[in-house]
Design a protein around this motif. Structure first.
Motif, PDB file in Angstrom:
ATOM      1  N   THR A  14       1.051  -1.340   0.085  1.00  0.00           N
ATOM      2  CA  THR A  14       0.063   0.050   0.059  1.00  0.00           C
ATOM      3  C   THR A  14       0.883   1.256  -0.059  1.00  0.00           C
ATOM      4  OG1 THR A  14      -1.599  -1.113   1.136  1.00  0.00           O
ATOM      5  CG2 THR A  14      -1.767   1.078   1.175  1.00  0.00           C
ATOM      6  N   VAL A  18       0.738   4.173  -2.882  1.00  0.00           N
ATOM      7  CA  VAL A  18       0.566   5.401  -2.449  1.00  0.00           C
ATOM      8  C   VAL A  18       1.667   6.530  -2.939  1.00  0.00           C
ATOM      9  CG1 VAL A  18      -0.011   7.065  -0.552  1.00  0.00           C
ATOM     10  CG2 VAL A  18      -1.050   4.873  -0.680  1.00  0.00           C
ATOM     11  N   MET A  19       2.841   6.150  -2.913  1.00  0.00           N
ATOM     12  CA  MET A  19       3.999   6.991  -3.354  1.00  0.00           C
ATOM     13  C   MET A  19       4.431   6.816  -4.712  1.00  0.00           C
ATOM     14  SD  MET A  19       3.999   8.651  -0.591  1.00  0.00           S
ATOM     15  CE  MET A  19       5.104   9.763  -0.792  1.00  0.00           C
TER      16      MET A  19
ATOM     17  N   ARG B  12       0.773  13.915  -0.906  1.00  0.00           N
ATOM     18  CA  ARG B  12       0.223  12.747  -0.108  1.00  0.00           C
ATOM     19  C   ARG B  12       1.107  12.719   1.195  1.00  0.00           C
ATOM     20  NH1 ARG B  12       0.587   9.162  -5.732  1.00  0.00           N
ATOM     21  NH2 ARG B  12      -0.731  10.426  -6.930  1.00  0.00           N
ATOM     22  N   GLU B  13       2.307  12.993   0.997  1.00  0.00           N
ATOM     23  CA  GLU B  13       3.127  12.921   2.396  1.00  0.00           C
ATOM     24  C   GLU B  13       2.566  14.028   3.245  1.00  0.00           C
ATOM     25  OE1 GLU B  13       7.442  13.260   1.762  1.00  0.00           O
ATOM     26  OE2 GLU B  13       7.836  13.244   4.094  1.00  0.00           O
ATOM     27  N   ARG B  17       1.110  12.488   7.080  1.00  0.00           N
ATOM     28  CA  ARG B  17       1.469  13.084   8.211  1.00  0.00           C
ATOM     29  C   ARG B  17       0.444  13.626   8.982  1.00  0.00           C
ATOM     30  NH1 ARG B  17       7.242  13.689   8.920  1.00  0.00           N
ATOM     31  NH2 ARG B  17       8.420  12.818   7.083  1.00  0.00           N
ATOM     32  N   MET B  38       9.381  17.406   7.169  1.00  0.00           N
ATOM     33  CA  MET B  38       9.411  16.999   5.838  1.00  0.00           C
ATOM     34  C   MET B  38      10.784  17.614   5.074  1.00  0.00           C
ATOM     35  SD  MET B  38       5.551  17.038   4.481  1.00  0.00           S
ATOM     36  CE  MET B  38       5.844  17.034   2.781  1.00  0.00           C
ATOM     37  N   ALA B 366      -3.775   7.499   1.728  1.00  0.00           N
ATOM     38  CA  ALA B 366      -2.760   8.319   2.932  1.00  0.00           C
ATOM     39  C   ALA B 366      -3.401   7.693   4.192  1.00  0.00           C
ATOM     40  CB  ALA B 366      -2.821   9.581   2.788  1.00  0.00           C
ATOM     41  N   PHE B 368      -4.915   4.654   5.040  1.00  0.00           N
ATOM     42  CA  PHE B 368      -4.191   3.379   4.871  1.00  0.00           C
ATOM     43  C   PHE B 368      -2.722   3.398   5.517  1.00  0.00           C
ATOM     44  CE2 PHE B 368      -7.446   1.563   1.593  1.00  0.00           C
ATOM     45  CZ  PHE B 368      -8.426   1.211   2.581  1.00  0.00           C
ATOM     46  N   VAL B 369      -2.092   4.045   4.894  1.00  0.00           N
ATOM     47  CA  VAL B 369      -0.467   4.252   5.294  1.00  0.00           C
ATOM     48  C   VAL B 369      -0.401   4.752   6.770  1.00  0.00           C
ATOM     49  CG1 VAL B 369       1.589   5.365   4.642  1.00  0.00           C
ATOM     50  CG2 VAL B 369       0.329   4.492   2.917  1.00  0.00           C
TER      51      VAL B 369
END
Lengths: 90, 478
Positions: A14, A18-19, B12-13, B17, B38, B366, B368-369
């Motif tokens: 995942t 996503v990245m 996305r990052e 976060r 970041m 995001a 999920f992560v």
């Protein structure tokens, strides 16, 4: 090293997706003709590298014994080329 | 722009976060550190003049992730914590769903043609000879374009044998199919909402990530935290965003906190069924053709730019609406959260009382992560009330028309046509249909080229997603 294929394992976990890792699954379409048959490509479930910050950033790919972090298609192709060169050059 | 680009990854990052902090109950206290975290790795290469400027821009980007407009926001050095509180307290998401970050906007030079030093000052000089405005002159054996005279027709570029003339575009303006973006007096881009159709093309194409959507993901997390029950309504395209079968996606959504999971492809089956009957009725009445109505950016385009086509747009509601109606009937206690790859759905969600929130595929990824949910490792659930092949085909160009065709009553002639992407070319075709030049009786229109799998908020490469979606659809019942 004849007959031994270079094994490329693309993480399709995942975090890697996503990245931006999904496009790496198109690797086989991007391989130059001369490299085909010398590389085996497989998609794996999460390799776990994303859990360890020291591994670097997602997406991850394993090329032979080497780990590629922050993988992009050009970086992956370059690494495969280098590996194939090494293998051939012996 | 290529799907794999740093502007998307930064967004996305930020989301990951922000969500992580929220889940840990530390968002208010931790949000101000995110821009630093970041950019603090050794070897960090500043995008702008200095790392401090990058951090200030990241901070402003967070304002949009919190769901607010950034126009009018000034980074005055104070904390974002009050905005976190305001986000938590807002009763419902508001529009406009887009916002422009001036600080990030490069204020690209006005679209123009430029002679590069590849110019050979040739004898033929077709650039000089063919310029209709006499804007090209030779200066020191090189062609030069007079900006005052140039009308950006591009003839010089086309005729140069050395490809020495380039076009420097303004990517967001170039991408906008309806001319809704232009520069203000200061050279910063402004969106004219009387023209905007919310297709998200500008957001996808801006190389500086200055065109931003306003997230609703924090609202959803807060409602959950306050004890609300949530129903996830996931769009057909979402099934192609992760490398996992539907049963694992369902399990992951439940693990992420959704109490009920609805496949919007079920609503798509209803849409296809109703559109098939509607098409038969309209043809019976002597109408020349009907167009689909599931793409909200397209419907908005007709409303704002091609009103002559309005009577031909299907009156059938969208898959999102029918799925929301299903969820409202079966699980009325749940707030309904649509999850999709689309920006225009956010507008549709604000306008549809049956839909409470709209989050993007990016935001779901995001989430999920941030929660450490690995789809591949989830136990596969049985998909209850699975959608059919037709409904699951709505995510790609041609899929909607095929689903409608398959349900058409016997004897009704079916001549499908499609507009695959509301590019400038697509707009031309659309206007031609409105003017009577049409070949076919069902026109499927999707604003994104390729369909929803190529929506502005997808995670997966559309080719990869499409392969997976087709596999899922082919294995489905009717």
């Amino acid at each position: 090293m004849d007959g031994e294929k270079l094994k490329v394992i693309i993480c399709s976990g995942t975090a890697c997706f996503v990245m931006g890792g999904s496009e790496l699954l198109l690797l086989e379409d991007e391989l130059p003709e001369a490299w085909r048959g010398r590389v085996s490509v497989e998609a794996a479930p999460c390799l776990g590298s994303c859990k360890d910050r020291s591994c670097g950033r997602a997406p991850f790919v394993k090329v032979g014994v080497e780990d590629l972090a922050g993988a992009t298609m050009p970086a992956l192709l370059a690494l495969i080329g280098r590996k194939l060169g090494e293998t051939l050059g012996g | 722009m290529h799907y794999n680009n740093n502007a998307s990854l930064v967004k996305r990052e930020l989301l990951i976060r922000m969500i992580r902090l929220e889940l840990e109950g530390r968002l208010e206290g931790g949000i101000d550190r995110v821009p630093y975290e970041m950019t603090c790795e050794p070897g960090y290469q500043p995008i702008r003049v200095s790392v401090y400027h990058d951090r200030s821009i990241l901070k402003s980007r967070m304002v949009a992730r919190l769901g607010f407009a950034v126009e009018g926001y000034v980074d005055d050095g104070t904390s974002l914590a009050p905005l976190v509180r305001a986000a938590a307290e807002r009763p419902a998401p508001e529009g406009p769903i887009l916002t422009v970050l001036d600080e990030a906007c490069n204020a690209c030079v006005k679209s123009q043609f430029l002679v590069t030093n590849a110019c050979q000052g040739c004898l033929a000089r077709p650039c000089v000879m063919n310029c209709p405005k006499k804007a090209v002159r030779m200066v020191d054996d090189k062609a030069v374009i007079d900006k005052e005279l140039c009308v950006n027709c591009g003839i010089c570029q086309n005729v140069c044998p050395f490809h020495a003339i380039i076009k420097i575009p303004v990517p967001c303006e170039e991408a906008c199919p309806v001319g809704a973006i232009s520069k203000d007096e200061e050279g910063k881009e402004r969106i004219d909402y009387s023209k905007c159709v919310f297709c998200g093309a500008c957001m996808r194409e801006c190389p500086f990530g200055a065109m931003m959507d306003r997230s609703q993901v924090l609202d959803v997390l807060r409602r959950k935290c306050e004890g609300a029950k949530l129903a996830a309504l996931y769009a057909p395209a979402v099934a192609g965003q992760f490398r996992a079968p539907l049963g694992k996606l369902v399990a992951a959504l439940k693990k992420a906190g959704f109490d009920a999971v609805y496949e919007v492809a079920r609503g798509a089956d209803i849409t296809a069924e109703k559109e098939a009957h509607e098409l038969a009725e309209r043809l019976e009445k002597g109408e020349p053709f009907m167009t689909t109505s599931c793409c909200p950016a397209y419907v908005e385009t007709v409303r704002k730019h091609v009103p002559a086509l309005a009577p031909r747009v299907s009156d059938t509601r969208t898959p999102m609406h029918y799925t929301a109606a299903l969820a409202a009937a079966e699980r009325p206690e749940c707030l309904r959260v649509f999850i999709g790859p689309c920006l225009a759905k956010r507008k549709e969600g604000i306008d549809d009382p049956l839909v409470d929130y709209v989050i993007s595929a990016e935001e779901l990824g995001a989430l999920f992560v941030a929660m450490g949910i690995e789809l591949g490792e989830e136990a596969e659930e049985i998909v209850e009330a699975p959608a059919g092949q037709g409904g699951r085909s709505f995510a790609w160009s041609g899929g909607v028309a095929a689903a409608v065709g398959a349900r058409l009553p016997a004897g009704v002639p079916f001549k499908p046509a499609k507009i695959d992407g509301l590019s400038k070319e697509g707009m031309k075709t659309l206007r031609a249909w409105a003017d009577g030049a049409h070949e076919g009786n069902l026109l499927e229109v999707m604003a994104c080229q390729g369909g929803c799998v190529a929506g502005p908020s997808v995670i997966a490469n559309p080719k990869v997603a499409l392969m997976q979606l087709k596999k899922i659809a082919e294995a489905s019942g009717n």
